[in-house]
Design a protein around this motif. Structure first.
Motif, PDB file in Angstrom:
ATOM      1  N   LYS A  12       0.963  -1.309  -0.032  1.00  0.00           N
ATOM      2  CA  LYS A  12      -0.112   0.054   0.087  1.00  0.00           C
ATOM      3  C   LYS A  12       0.941   1.175  -0.020  1.00  0.00           C
ATOM      4  CE  LYS A  12      -2.779   3.270   0.336  1.00  0.00           C
ATOM      5  NZ  LYS A  12      -3.019   4.105   1.797  1.00  0.00           N
ATOM      6  N   GLU A  16       0.791  10.514  -0.733  1.00  0.00           N
ATOM      7  CA  GLU A  16       1.800  11.191  -0.279  1.00  0.00           C
ATOM      8  C   GLU A  16       3.228  10.810  -0.568  1.00  0.00           C
ATOM      9  OE1 GLU A  16       1.438  12.098   3.760  1.00  0.00           O
ATOM     10  OE2 GLU A  16      -0.298  13.393   3.604  1.00  0.00           O
ATOM     11  N   GLY A  53      -3.126   5.187  -3.481  1.00  0.00           N
ATOM     12  CA  GLY A  53      -3.589   6.379  -2.850  1.00  0.00           C
ATOM     13  C   GLY A  53      -3.753   7.347  -3.712  1.00  0.00           C
ATOM     14  N   GLY A  55      -4.057  10.897  -2.059  1.00  0.00           N
ATOM     15  CA  GLY A  55      -3.796  12.029  -1.272  1.00  0.00           C
ATOM     16  C   GLY A  55      -2.871  13.287  -2.010  1.00  0.00           C
ATOM     17  N   PHE A  58      -5.880  14.625  -4.716  1.00  0.00           N
ATOM     18  CA  PHE A  58      -7.266  15.035  -3.926  1.00  0.00           C
ATOM     19  C   PHE A  58      -7.593  13.761  -2.744  1.00  0.00           C
ATOM     20  CE2 PHE A  58      -8.654  16.674  -8.312  1.00  0.00           C
ATOM     21  CZ  PHE A  58      -8.540  18.279  -8.082  1.00  0.00           C
ATOM     22  N   ARG A  59      -8.149  14.569  -1.669  1.00  0.00           N
ATOM     23  CA  ARG A  59      -8.941  13.586  -0.803  1.00  0.00           C
ATOM     24  C   ARG A  59     -10.135  14.056  -0.783  1.00  0.00           C
ATOM     25  NH1 ARG A  59      -4.133  13.461   2.488  1.00  0.00           N
ATOM     26  NH2 ARG A  59      -3.209  11.216   2.202  1.00  0.00           N
ATOM     27  N   GLY A  60     -10.969  12.803  -0.651  1.00  0.00           N
ATOM     28  CA  GLY A  60     -12.587  13.344  -0.468  1.00  0.00           C
ATOM     29  C   GLY A  60     -12.749  14.099   0.601  1.00  0.00           C
ATOM     30  N   ASP A  74     -15.462  12.026  -3.292  1.00  0.00           N
ATOM     31  CA  ASP A  74     -14.803  10.852  -3.208  1.00  0.00           C
ATOM     32  C   ASP A  74     -14.420  10.173  -4.475  1.00  0.00           C
ATOM     33  OD1 ASP A  74     -14.323  10.459  -0.506  1.00  0.00           O
ATOM     34  OD2 ASP A  74     -16.232   9.491  -0.098  1.00  0.00           O
ATOM     35  N   MET A  78     -10.889   9.144  -6.043  1.00  0.00           N
ATOM     36  CA  MET A  78     -10.691   7.883  -6.580  1.00  0.00           C
ATOM     37  C   MET A  78      -9.817   8.064  -7.966  1.00  0.00           C
ATOM     38  SD  MET A  78     -13.730   5.144  -5.684  1.00  0.00           S
ATOM     39  CE  MET A  78     -15.097   6.262  -5.152  1.00  0.00           C
ATOM     40  N   GLY A 134      -9.218   2.611  -5.628  1.00  0.00           N
ATOM     41  CA  GLY A 134      -9.766   2.170  -4.063  1.00  0.00           C
ATOM     42  C   GLY A 134     -10.603   0.901  -4.107  1.00  0.00           C
ATOM     43  N   THR A 135     -11.693   1.042  -3.301  1.00  0.00           N
ATOM     44  CA  THR A 135     -12.929  -0.247  -3.659  1.00  0.00           C
ATOM     45  C   THR A 135     -13.822   0.300  -4.568  1.00  0.00           C
ATOM     46  OG1 THR A 135     -14.278   1.103  -1.985  1.00  0.00           O
ATOM     47  CG2 THR A 135     -12.473  -0.481  -0.959  1.00  0.00           C
ATOM     48  N   GLY A 136     -13.627   1.498  -5.019  1.00  0.00           N
ATOM     49  CA  GLY A 136     -14.781   1.847  -6.029  1.00  0.00           C
ATOM     50  C   GLY A 136     -16.171   2.383  -5.388  1.00  0.00           C
ATOM     51  N   PRO A 138     -17.784   5.319  -2.559  1.00  0.00           N
ATOM     52  CA  PRO A 138     -17.251   6.516  -1.672  1.00  0.00           C
ATOM     53  C   PRO A 138     -17.292   6.050  -0.046  1.00  0.00           C
ATOM     54  CG  PRO A 138     -19.497   6.560  -2.563  1.00  0.00           C
ATOM     55  CD  PRO A 138     -18.853   5.506  -3.098  1.00  0.00           C
ATOM     56  N   PHE A 139     -16.599   7.089   0.752  1.00  0.00           N
ATOM     57  CA  PHE A 139     -16.555   6.954   2.187  1.00  0.00           C
ATOM     58  C   PHE A 139     -15.679   5.646   2.634  1.00  0.00           C
ATOM     59  CE2 PHE A 139     -21.017   8.584   1.078  1.00  0.00           C
ATOM     60  CZ  PHE A 139     -20.795   9.664   1.978  1.00  0.00           C
ATOM     61  N   PHE A 140     -14.943   5.337   1.601  1.00  0.00           N
ATOM     62  CA  PHE A 140     -13.864   4.372   1.718  1.00  0.00           C
ATOM     63  C   PHE A 140     -12.385   4.855   1.637  1.00  0.00           C
ATOM     64  CE2 PHE A 140     -17.558   1.463   1.526  1.00  0.00           C
ATOM     65  CZ  PHE A 140     -17.064   0.503   2.755  1.00  0.00           C
ATOM     66  N   ASP A 143      -6.654   2.467   2.099  1.00  0.00           N
ATOM     67  CA  ASP A 143      -6.213   1.431   3.215  1.00  0.00           C
ATOM     68  C   ASP A 143      -7.174   0.225   3.098  1.00  0.00           C
ATOM     69  OD1 ASP A 143      -3.983   2.718   3.931  1.00  0.00           O
ATOM     70  OD2 ASP A 143      -4.834   3.501   6.003  1.00  0.00           O
TER      71      ASP A 143
HETATM   72  N1  UDP Z   1     -11.675   6.877  -1.996  1.00  0.00           N
HETATM   73  C1  UDP Z   1     -12.896   6.509  -1.994  1.00  0.00           C
HETATM   74  N2  UDP Z   1     -13.260   5.173  -1.823  1.00  0.00           N
HETATM   75  C2  UDP Z   1     -11.989   4.416  -1.768  1.00  0.00           C
HETATM   76  C3  UDP Z   1     -10.889   4.503  -1.755  1.00  0.00           C
HETATM   77  C4  UDP Z   1     -10.539   5.909  -2.046  1.00  0.00           C
HETATM   78  O1  UDP Z   1     -13.850   7.456  -2.148  1.00  0.00           O
HETATM   79  O2  UDP Z   1     -12.133   3.235  -1.636  1.00  0.00           O
HETATM   80  C5  UDP Z   1     -11.259   8.421  -2.307  1.00  0.00           C
HETATM   81  C6  UDP Z   1     -11.338   9.116  -1.075  1.00  0.00           C
HETATM   82  O3  UDP Z   1     -12.032  10.580  -1.248  1.00  0.00           O
HETATM   83  C7  UDP Z   1      -9.763   9.406  -0.534  1.00  0.00           C
HETATM   84  C8  UDP Z   1      -9.242   9.432  -2.024  1.00  0.00           C
HETATM   85  O4  UDP Z   1     -10.054   8.480  -2.737  1.00  0.00           O
HETATM   86  O5  UDP Z   1      -9.646  10.484   0.218  1.00  0.00           O
HETATM   87  C9  UDP Z   1      -7.907   9.068  -1.806  1.00  0.00           C
HETATM   88  O6  UDP Z   1      -7.378   7.904  -1.239  1.00  0.00           O
HETATM   89  P1  UDP Z   1      -6.820   7.935   0.120  1.00  0.00           P
HETATM   90  O7  UDP Z   1      -7.209   9.178   1.043  1.00  0.00           O
HETATM   91  O8  UDP Z   1      -6.879   6.558   0.691  1.00  0.00           O
HETATM   92  O9  UDP Z   1      -5.341   8.038  -0.301  1.00  0.00           O
HETATM   93  P2  UDP Z   1      -3.994   8.104   0.499  1.00  0.00           P
HETATM   94  O10 UDP Z   1      -3.950   8.734   1.768  1.00  0.00           O
HETATM   95  O11 UDP Z   1      -3.468   6.779   0.428  1.00  0.00           O
HETATM   96  O12 UDP Z   1      -2.844   8.931  -0.422  1.00  0.00           O
END
Ligand code: UDP
Length: 250
Positions: A12, A16, A53, A55, A58-60, A74, A78, A134-136, A138-140, A143
């Protein structure tokens, strides 16, 4: 020749991890280093899957805090992971390492859809599989996607790359008394609210007995060592816990 301890692993990488010296987007230098290291792990004979990821783009939750509808935010998060996945695939293929991006949301002209059996087949053929979107849902988080995909493909280890060399009792940057754990159980991570992965991801790993190793992604060579079974970070597994035993000592 060194015999790797693991046959199949999932790494994973947070968005960042691609930032390096830049504040937004992807550092070409960091991306190159990560691609080199993943190629090295692959060359050991280990099957490598990656969940990336978003981040760094964009982070949701951040977009929602600024007023955007959370589901749309979200979706943007994704899509950011898909961009990172394409960048990593390109860096790997420039090194002659075959890889496939498989997305949990359909973007057929850009990459393959995630289909478990096909993902496993790619791994068996020696391709590095990068799971995007990700999982496809939102709200996940990615990780949760990492723990889900690791379980689905039968990985023996989930490697979680971070900026420090394991899990600490407090933030080691702010608290000089913070202790590093060698090993923890899933329930200790949950009850102590330790920053390993989000709770959904930890619960799935716990219920399916997926071993996690948290390691420092910023240090060159760590992924390779971890894949060889060296104790380069904190292991989270069913136990017995070393953390509780240490704390009981006078
Ligand atoms: N996201 C989502 N569903 C998922 C995985 C990710 O909606 O199953 C979106 C969510 O908005 C998240 C963004 O994708 O903030 C980026 O993923 P994540 O924050 O996990 O990235 P990382 O912190 O690992 O860079």
């Amino acid at each position: 020749m060194t015999v790797p301890r693991y046959r199949r692993i999932l790494i994973k990488l947070s968005g960042e991890a691609l930032l390096g010296e830049v504040e937004y987007g992807i550092s070409a230098t960091t991306l190159s280093r990560i691609a080199d290291e993943l190629s090295e792990v692959r060359a050991l004979g280990v099957e490598v899957a990656v969940v990336i990821g978003g981040g760094n783009i964009f982070r949701g939750a951040g977009l929602a805090a600024a007023g955007m509808d959370r589901v749309s935010a979200d979706h943007m998060g994704m899509l950011a992971t898909v961009m990172n996945a394409l960048a990593l695939q390109d860096a790997l293929e420039r090194r002659g390492v075959f890889s496939r991006v498989m997305s949990a949301i359909k973007i057929n002209q850009v990459c393959e859809d995630y289909i478990r059996r096909r993902a496993v087949r790619h791994l068996e053929k020696g391709r590095i599989v990068i799971f995007a979107a990700g999982t496809g849902n939102p709200f996940f988080t990615t990780d949760s996607a990492a723990s889900l995909r690791a379980v689905e493909i039968g990985a023996e280890l989930l490697l979680k790359g971070t900026k420090v060399d394991g899990v600490y009792s407090a933030d080691p940057v702010r608290d000089p008394t913070a202790r590093r754990y060698e090993q923890l159980t899933y329930d200790e991570v949950l009850s102590r609210r330790l920053e390993v992965m989000d709770a959904t991801a930890i619960v799935l790993c716990r219920d399916q007995g997926m071993r996690i190793m948290v390691f420092d992604m910023t240090q060159p060579g760590m992924v390779v060592q971890a894949a060889q079974g060296m104790p380069v970070g904190t292991v989270v597994d069913p136990g017995p816990s070393s953390a509780s035993a240490e704390e009981e000592q006078p």
